[in-house]
Design an enzyme around this catalytic site. Structure first.
Site, PDB file in Angstrom:
ATOM      1  N   SER D  61       0.949  -1.078   0.044  1.00  0.00           N
ATOM      2  CA  SER D  61       0.013   0.139  -0.090  1.00  0.00           C
ATOM      3  C   SER D  61       0.938   1.209  -0.182  1.00  0.00           C
ATOM      4  O   SER D  61       0.087   2.387  -0.023  1.00  0.00           O
ATOM      5  CB  SER D  61      -0.977   0.099   1.212  1.00  0.00           C
ATOM      6  OG  SER D  61      -1.967  -1.032   1.042  1.00  0.00           O
ATOM      7  N   LYS D  64       0.438   3.295  -2.887  1.00  0.00           N
ATOM      8  CA  LYS D  64      -0.695   4.422  -3.064  1.00  0.00           C
ATOM      9  C   LYS D  64      -0.251   5.766  -2.828  1.00  0.00           C
ATOM     10  O   LYS D  64      -0.852   6.573  -3.398  1.00  0.00           O
ATOM     11  CB  LYS D  64      -1.686   4.007  -1.937  1.00  0.00           C
ATOM     12  CG  LYS D  64      -2.377   2.548  -2.062  1.00  0.00           C
ATOM     13  CD  LYS D  64      -3.031   2.130  -0.977  1.00  0.00           C
ATOM     14  CE  LYS D  64      -3.533   0.768  -1.236  1.00  0.00           C
ATOM     15  NZ  LYS D  64      -4.398   0.312   0.029  1.00  0.00           N
ATOM     16  N   TYR D 188      -3.965  -2.426 -10.149  1.00  0.00           N
ATOM     17  CA  TYR D 188      -4.153  -2.257  -8.526  1.00  0.00           C
ATOM     18  C   TYR D 188      -3.007  -3.249  -7.856  1.00  0.00           C
ATOM     19  O   TYR D 188      -1.975  -2.759  -7.375  1.00  0.00           O
ATOM     20  CB  TYR D 188      -5.455  -2.133  -7.889  1.00  0.00           C
ATOM     21  CG  TYR D 188      -5.158  -2.354  -6.427  1.00  0.00           C
ATOM     22  CD1 TYR D 188      -4.725  -1.103  -5.703  1.00  0.00           C
ATOM     23  CD2 TYR D 188      -5.457  -3.443  -5.817  1.00  0.00           C
ATOM     24  CE1 TYR D 188      -5.024  -1.061  -4.420  1.00  0.00           C
ATOM     25  CE2 TYR D 188      -5.515  -3.314  -4.374  1.00  0.00           C
ATOM     26  CZ  TYR D 188      -5.161  -2.357  -3.634  1.00  0.00           C
ATOM     27  OH  TYR D 188      -5.314  -2.212  -2.227  1.00  0.00           O
ATOM     28  N   TYR D 240      -4.537   3.527   7.955  1.00  0.00           N
ATOM     29  CA  TYR D 240      -6.080   2.623   8.139  1.00  0.00           C
ATOM     30  C   TYR D 240      -6.550   3.347   9.431  1.00  0.00           C
ATOM     31  O   TYR D 240      -6.540   4.378   9.963  1.00  0.00           O
ATOM     32  CB  TYR D 240      -6.253   1.384   8.093  1.00  0.00           C
ATOM     33  CG  TYR D 240      -5.258   0.867   7.019  1.00  0.00           C
ATOM     34  CD1 TYR D 240      -5.501   1.270   5.723  1.00  0.00           C
ATOM     35  CD2 TYR D 240      -4.187   0.120   7.051  1.00  0.00           C
ATOM     36  CE1 TYR D 240      -5.031   0.947   4.419  1.00  0.00           C
ATOM     37  CE2 TYR D 240      -3.477  -0.231   6.047  1.00  0.00           C
ATOM     38  CZ  TYR D 240      -3.672  -0.010   4.656  1.00  0.00           C
ATOM     39  OH  TYR D 240      -3.084  -0.237   3.451  1.00  0.00           O
TER      40      TYR D 240
END
Lengths: 306, 306, 306, 306
Positions: D61, D64, D188, D240
């Site tokens: 991640s 990202k 992705y 998160y």
């Protein structure tokens, strides 16, 4: 019928798994879980029972059937602007649904809904007057003037009922209550504290068996349509998020209370009350549901069958 | 009975408020909303109808009654480890409940539940074989070998069915599907695309009227207990978050589809199919529900009455 | 700096889109939305202001910065068993998260969290004593003994604060409050009703600019680590579900109140207070946030830049 | 600085509680959890490291941050109609928020948001072209043409990524994706499978340290405002539902990946990469966060301090 009830009583008396007595209302926490009672009043008025069917217990949420009936009498279909009639899919005291739906409770049998009903019944009167009216109606239905409220239980609920106070204040924050929160809660906690025996309770439910008319007295309590609708609400929502399970296993409209009682209606056939204080995980009487399942299996009274 | 159906048809034909045809499946979006059909098959086999009762329409979610019946035949109570039996309180395509309950659908009639059922039925077979089996069963129930799948509708669903694909992948992420997502969706989309007329559908439902036995043929399809349980699931969950409303107004177990059809069961009395493509806000046939309400009012068939 | 503030004041005074004054607290609903004030206290003690920077307004939720500081002084890290420190992703008065997490509020700045903090501060004392302590601390921080509570606002909140009462009872139902709900709410409503001017508020925030030490007086209020942590909580959670937006646009730790005030901290540089009563859709001062955005653009004070 | 890193490495090497390696991506499940690496690149270009700082790991991640930067370059503020910028308060793969907000992801760093970003970047191109562009950008940032994608990891994700497929189909059902779901997921999964060392990663993050300009090369990658905004998003949403915790303990913008890496930015001071494969309960590197906490404590780099 008497044989059937005796059989059920005998079979259940040997059960060791009896569920857990509700503890969040202190006064209910000390009830002996080994008790069991059942009463059946047939449409023709004949009555059968097993166990301690004259022993009083706290009817708790079963009282919501009676307050709903009163509210429908007062407001008719206008009631449905205050409370919905869909199963909630949530526990009896959930507040999540209220936030998502602007404080309007899903149905009259979850706690929030029953609080909204208590508010609807008051119509500007004091709690004491409203309670007198509710009690009068229950006594009339059961044809027994001895029925009363257990003040110890009511006090016990008032002291610890933070969850219900939260629900009531939440609805009030959306402008959904017409009376002060404390008064509405007073009515709610007290009508939940009515004490009845299985005998009394089964008699009180009789008007729902025969399309709104009490078959023994011939008195018309509600219209046929209303009786059917109350039965449908009991089936859909009467056991919280265990309603599907109860419909699946028992197949009768029913309303449970955390005191361990269940009132079930076999339309055209009988009004049935059962009591056993131990509860299953969603808060319904464990042995009570089993007793009803056994009764329906033996009598074929399921509304889903031929 | 024929008079009643003619009356209903006449009264509804003048309605201007007919709801909206489902648009999310392109092939269904172009259906003429002014159509209406109704068929009643009594327990003794006599059949009555009104409107275009021989016209085929897409049964969509009504097919879930048949796949549930097949799945119970294959897995028995083992099915309930894969899918629950409580009303969801959510729209038919909601995913919120799945996240909160580890990917286990609330009941067999919401989309996620029916996808889980499709997976359960496959048992290692190919989609084509599974579909043949489902179709065979529906033809057997309706006693009509002409029933088939509308491939245009199936293709239309496959292309646009992102929400169902999302539900299936979500369950798969919890290890709840035994077959590849694409195959399970293939089965699901195709069995939803079965075309039937009201006549055929009412015949196919007959086994639920008479405790599992087809009263015309005498063939036992399922046990009495299973028939009753399927009826209870239809009542509790058959109209998504409009199930309470349907029970309240109609008072019969029923299953709706976004094609505008409803199959309703009056235990011991009749199997009823109705079709009108316009839907209400929760996705159930608007005029279909009204027709059933009128029928029950005139016949007294509510399961909640005497 | 004075030029910058004058520019901002001039530019914003011509704005017609000023947001909406909070209406759910009656006493706040009648505030004139055309007012604006801003005060900046630099780390070296120099003070600048624009608009009506001496005018008192209701600091509302900004008070939660001060009660959090007191609570950390009393309980240290023990506080975090009572309240979390994650953004909630929900509106300031949401109850959904509480139900999903056993009544433990996500952070000290949503209403539920601040109510839990009020309860934590009480430590067995009466509301009046607790309020005296809070007020004393705020006066000490701002070095101004004239600061007080607006009793009209407090009374106004008490009468209409059903949502907060609901949150408090909900937490109490999980055993998360150590004092009676009414007392905790009394403390909460009153500390939210403290009135301060931008001048006073900017001075009160100064200890968060310089790692816990008031740079004018040299007095150490909290440790460097604690000052930084309070700043981090303000950044993450200080603007409810507009916190991400505020961090994105302004880039400073800040705490807003529905009275229209914002306290923002530029570590090492300045304490800033701004006031404009019109709110945006998530309940934060519309022009206040814009003023801070302009200030940071002109000064380069963003904590995310070089 | 080298002493500090050596100290941290030494202290952490003795830790037995190292968290759990992510298992839901099979290829990552077999990584040895006892590894640790850290690299710090100061604003002046000097580089320090400890542990196996040249060892490649799956950045997951963290990628990202780079795709967000590319998307902002292509769409500017238009991006915010596709994805929000608020913390979600939910786990990285939650779908509940999507249903409540019509399929619009809360922020670019939860999985749904990053999938929406991948879709936004494609702009009609094929997955292969889009991936080449992403890879080119990362190589440019790190000034290292050897950086590549680990195809085994990408394949491993594709096979098991039902949750992400569910999120993508869910967004597609709201019409929020412009390209076929399979293609978007391909992009992705592959950009999440970029392999980098701590050395490479710390260099790649350098442009966020100095207001958008790479201080070694002098090349302007993004505007100062954009760099600050990306930092704010990393702080608010980069870990998160552990973002508040990370801000509280570490006090730097940071982005974690389930491969065990974290990229953290100390504006004006340094770009820091740390890697340790064991994760805490919300999916962030356990020792990685601790190492950063120790580094900030020793250097005073918190953005919340003086």
């Amino acid at each position: 019928m008497q044989d059937i009830l005796d059989e059920i009583n005998a079979e259940l008396s040997s059960r060791s798994e009896r569920g857990k007595v509700a503890t969040y209302i202190p006064e209910l926490a000390c009830i002996d879980p080994d008790q069991f009672a059942m009463a059946v009043v047939l449409a023709d008025g004949r009555t059968f029972s097993a166990g301690c069917a004259d022993k009083l217990f706290s009817i708790q949420s079963i009282s919501k059937v009676f307050t709903l009936t009163i509210a429908l009498g007062k407001l008719g279909d206008g009631l449905w602007s205050r409370v919905g009639r869909e199963p909630s899919g949530d526990p009896f005291n959930s507040i999540v649904q209220l936030e998502h739906e602007s404080g309007k409770p899903r149905n009259p049998f979850i706690n929030a809904g029953a609080i909204a009903i208590a508010d609807a019944i008051m119509m500007g009167h004091q709690p004491k007057e409203t309670l007198a009216e509710i009690l009068e109606f229950v006594r009339f239905l059961a044809n027994d003037r001895s029925i009363g409220i257990d003040e110890n239980v009511a006090r016990s609920e008032l002291l610890t009922g933070h969850r219900n106070a939260s629900l009531a204040h939440f609805m009030a924050s959306f402008g959904r209550l017409s009376h002060p929160v404390e008064q509405v809660l007073g009515v709610y906690f007290h009508h939940c504290s009515i004490s009845m025996s299985c005998q009394q309770l089964a008699h009180a439910g009789l008007f729902l068996v025969a399309d709104g008319v009490n078959p023994s007295s011939g008195v018309k309590v509600v219209s046929a349509q209303r009786a059917r609708r109350i039965n449908s609400l009991m089936l859909m929502c009467g056991h919280y998020d265990g309603s599907g399970e109860f419909a699946f296993r028992v197949g009768l409209p029913g309303k449970s209370g955390v005191g361990g009682g269940i009132l079930a209606i076999a339309p055209g056939k009988a009004s049935i009350a059962v009591w056993s204080p131990g509860l299953d995980t969603v808060g319904n009487s464990k042995l009570g549901a089993e007793a009803l399942e056994m009764l329906v299996k033996r009598t074929g009274w399921s509304i889903f069958g031929n």
